[in-house]
Design an enzyme around this catalytic site. Structure first.
Site, PDB file in Angstrom:
ATOM      1  CD  GLU A 162     -26.042  21.916  11.373  1.00 36.62           C
ATOM      2  OE1 GLU A 162     -24.806  21.849  11.035  1.00 36.62           O
ATOM      3  OE2 GLU A 162     -26.879  22.760  11.549  1.00 36.62           O
ATOM      4  NE  ARG A 222     -32.398  26.050   9.239  1.00 37.33           N
ATOM      5  CZ  ARG A 222     -31.711  26.351   8.138  1.00 37.33           C
ATOM      6  NH1 ARG A 222     -32.444  26.772   6.890  1.00 37.33           N
ATOM      7  NH2 ARG A 222     -30.432  26.498   8.035  1.00 37.33           N
ATOM      8  CE  LYS A 236     -23.305  25.102  11.972  1.00 36.42           C
ATOM      9  NZ  LYS A 236     -24.634  25.065  10.908  1.00 36.42           N
TER      10      LYS A 236
HETATM   11  O1  LIG Z   1     -29.629  26.572  10.416  1.00 41.49           O
HETATM   12  C1  LIG Z   1     -28.464  26.258  11.221  1.00 41.49           C
HETATM   13  O2  LIG Z   1     -28.258  26.102  12.086  1.00 41.49           O
HETATM   14  C2  LIG Z   1     -27.160  27.013  10.339  1.00 41.49           C
HETATM   15  O3  LIG Z   1     -25.998  27.044  10.934  1.00 41.49           O
HETATM   16  C3  LIG Z   1     -27.151  27.519   8.811  1.00 41.49           C
HETATM   17  C4  LIG Z   1     -26.900  26.320   7.904  1.00 41.49           C
HETATM   18  O4  LIG Z   1     -25.608  25.799   8.223  1.00 41.49           O
HETATM   19  C5  LIG Z   1     -26.884  26.878   6.684  1.00 41.49           C
HETATM   20  O5  LIG Z   1     -28.018  27.584   6.258  1.00 41.49           O
HETATM   21  C6  LIG Z   1     -26.440  25.943   5.593  1.00 41.49           C
HETATM   22  O6  LIG Z   1     -26.235  26.711   4.306  1.00 41.49           O
HETATM   23  P1  LIG Z   1     -26.323  26.216   2.911  1.00 41.49           P
HETATM   24  O7  LIG Z   1     -25.596  25.046   2.793  1.00 41.49           O
HETATM   25  O8  LIG Z   1     -25.825  27.311   2.233  1.00 41.49           O
HETATM   26  O9  LIG Z   1     -27.874  25.965   3.073  1.00 41.49           O
END
Ligand SMILES: O=C(O)C(=O)C[C@H](O)[C@H](O)COP(=O)(O)O
Length: 221
Positions: free
Chosen positions: A53, A57, A141
């Site tokens: 994925e 960002r 999700k």
């Molecule tokens: O940006 C996106 O599209 C999201 O859906 C968020 C990510 O899945 C999470 O930010 C991962 O979370 P962490 O593993 O805690 O860093």
């Protein structure tokens, strides 16, 4: 849902089921530099993780995803942080195999329900899940998974929504990955723990391969 939309939903579900067979651990990748994209993807694939994925960002994200799609044929690239119908179009134009969002808006669900591309909307509450289901999205999700109540919250959602399948992300790491994957309605888990920004900045590809291998081992444990 009209017949046309139902047929699209079925086709997306079939494609998604195929893709998830290459899971169930999905590294969530945020790239600052395009030149890191291909070595990172190769490091993850070498560690046994093919489903990726790439989050939208950073300014580098789209070019980074395109480079992986072009140069790392074993990687299966999804685009994350899809927040608007325009982002969804971008993901499709890049040649991504699927798209994900941390949440959903009515506009995004509407656009995604008319698209061929498999899409995984984000939900954190029963009402959000109901909205996703009403638009034909049974795989969602669960974000932010740990902060939204963790495993007890997901078990509670399973009661009224036995048809829903979940990809929890947000707060998942090496220690709790196995617990999440043990839930019968969890089809994949995702997270940034496999390729944290510090490792990517340091171009620590060997370390990332090792983390990917440990993630694969946690699935088998
Ligand atoms: O940006 C996106 O599209 C999201 O859906 C968020 C990510 O899945 C999470 O930010 C991962 O979370 P962490 O593993 O805690 O860093």
């Amino acid at each position: 849902m009209t017949q046309d939309l139902s047929a699209l939903a079925e086709s997306r579900d079939r494609q998604l089921a195929d893709l998830l067979r290459s899971g169930p651990v999905v590294p969530v990748i945020t790239l600052e530099r395009v030149e890191d994209a291909v070595p990172l993807a190769r490091a993850l694939v070498a560690g046994g993780l093919r489903l990726l994925e790439i989050t939208l960002r950073t300014p580098a994200a789209a070019d980074a995803a395109a480079a992986i799609i072009r140069d790392v044929p074993d990687a299966i690239v999804g685009i994350g942080t899809v927040l608007t119908p325009k982002d969804l179009e971008r993901a499709q134009a890049l040649g991504a195999r699927y798209a994900l969002s941390p949440g959903a808006t009515p506009d995004l669900l509407k656009a995604a329900s008319r698209s061929e591309m498999p899409f995984i909307p984000g939900i954190a509450t029963a009402s959000e899940l109901m909205m996703a289901l009403a638009h034909g999205f049974q795989t969602v999700k669960f974000f932010p998974a740990v902060a939204s109540g963790g495993i007890p919250a997901l078990k509670a959602l399973a009661g009224p929504f036995p048809q829903a399948r979940f990809c929890p992300t947000g707060g998942i790491d090496e220690k709790n990955a196995g617990d999440w994957l043990a839930l019968p309605n969890v089809v994949a888990i995702g997270g940034s723990w496999i390729c944290p920004s510090s490792d990517i900045r340091a171009q620590a590809w060997g370390e990332i391969t090792a983390k990917a291998q440990r993630a694969v081992a946690s699935v088998k444990a």
